[in-house]
Motif scaffolding. Structure first.
Motif, mmCIF file in Angstrom:
data_model
loop_
_atom_site.group_PDB
_atom_site.id
_atom_site.type_symbol
_atom_site.label_atom_id
_atom_site.label_comp_id
_atom_site.label_asym_id
_atom_site.label_seq_id
_atom_site.Cartn_x
_atom_site.Cartn_y
_atom_site.Cartn_z
ATOM 1 N N PRO A 1 55.319 9.960 31.820
ATOM 2 C CA PRO A 1 54.094 10.692 32.098
ATOM 3 C C PRO A 1 52.958 9.700 32.361
ATOM 4 O O PRO A 1 52.921 8.619 31.777
ATOM 5 C CB PRO A 1 53.845 11.508 30.829
ATOM 6 C CG PRO A 1 54.739 10.925 29.785
ATOM 7 C CD PRO A 1 55.857 10.225 30.492
ATOM 8 N N ASN B 1 48.906 12.690 31.569
ATOM 9 C CA ASN B 1 49.031 13.686 32.620
ATOM 10 C C ASN B 1 50.494 13.747 33.054
ATOM 11 O O ASN B 1 51.269 12.816 32.810
ATOM 12 C CB ASN B 1 48.169 13.296 33.816
ATOM 13 C CG ASN B 1 46.692 13.531 33.560
ATOM 14 O OD1 ASN B 1 46.114 14.500 34.014
ATOM 15 N ND2 ASN B 1 46.062 12.630 32.810
ATOM 16 N N SER B 2 50.897 14.807 33.711
ATOM 17 C CA SER B 2 52.279 14.880 34.195
ATOM 18 C C SER B 2 52.477 13.826 35.277
ATOM 19 O O SER B 2 51.520 13.422 35.956
ATOM 20 C CB SER B 2 52.584 16.285 34.730
ATOM 21 O OG SER B 2 51.798 16.552 35.860
ATOM 22 N N SER B 3 53.719 13.410 35.446
ATOM 23 C CA SER B 3 54.005 12.249 36.294
ATOM 24 C C SER B 3 53.638 12.471 37.757
ATOM 25 O O SER B 3 53.458 11.517 38.504
ATOM 26 C CB SER B 3 55.483 11.876 36.181
ATOM 27 O OG SER B 3 56.292 12.973 36.559
#
Ligand code: ZN
Ligand code: ZN
Length: 110
Positions: free
Chosen positions: A85, A95-97
């Motif tokens: 991530p 944050n999401s990847s």
């Protein structure tokens, strides 16, 4: 004065006393054997065995290179599939990847 007659042990051809090989059949004369002169055929055999050695070496190197390439490719795939991530460098929020911008502070994520 005795004339030394030399004959080919293979085909019986009369040979020059200095000859290392029979001019008719290519057999090595006793003189050639005693002088340790290898026949072209033996040279070929040596060259061939040397060549196959080289080939074997080349193949084992190629095999190792292949292994390395496969391992690298596997690592790349692993990297691509297990993306960590993204941590925002500005606020530290995870944050999401696939995020392009931080969902908390809105700054661009690299
Ligand atoms: Zn001969
Ligand atoms: Zn942030």
């Amino acid at each position: 004065m005795a004339i030394l007659m030399v004959f080919c042990s293979n085909c019986g051809k009369e040979l020059h006393e200095d000859a290392n090989f029979c001019p008719k059949c290519g057999e090595r004369t006793r003189k050639g054997v005693e002088a340790g002169i290898s026949t072209p055929l033996e040279d070929l055999k040596v060259a061939f065995s040397k060549m196959s050695e080289e080939l074997e070496k080349a193949f084992s190197i190629a095999g190792r290179e292949m292994e390395k390439a496969v391992k690298t490719a596997r690592d790349r795939i692993k990297e691509a599939t297990t993306r960590e991530p993204l941590t925002c460098p500005h606020c530290g929020k995870e944050n999401s990847s696939d995020a392009k911008f931080c969902f908390q502070c809105g700054k661009k994520l690299s």
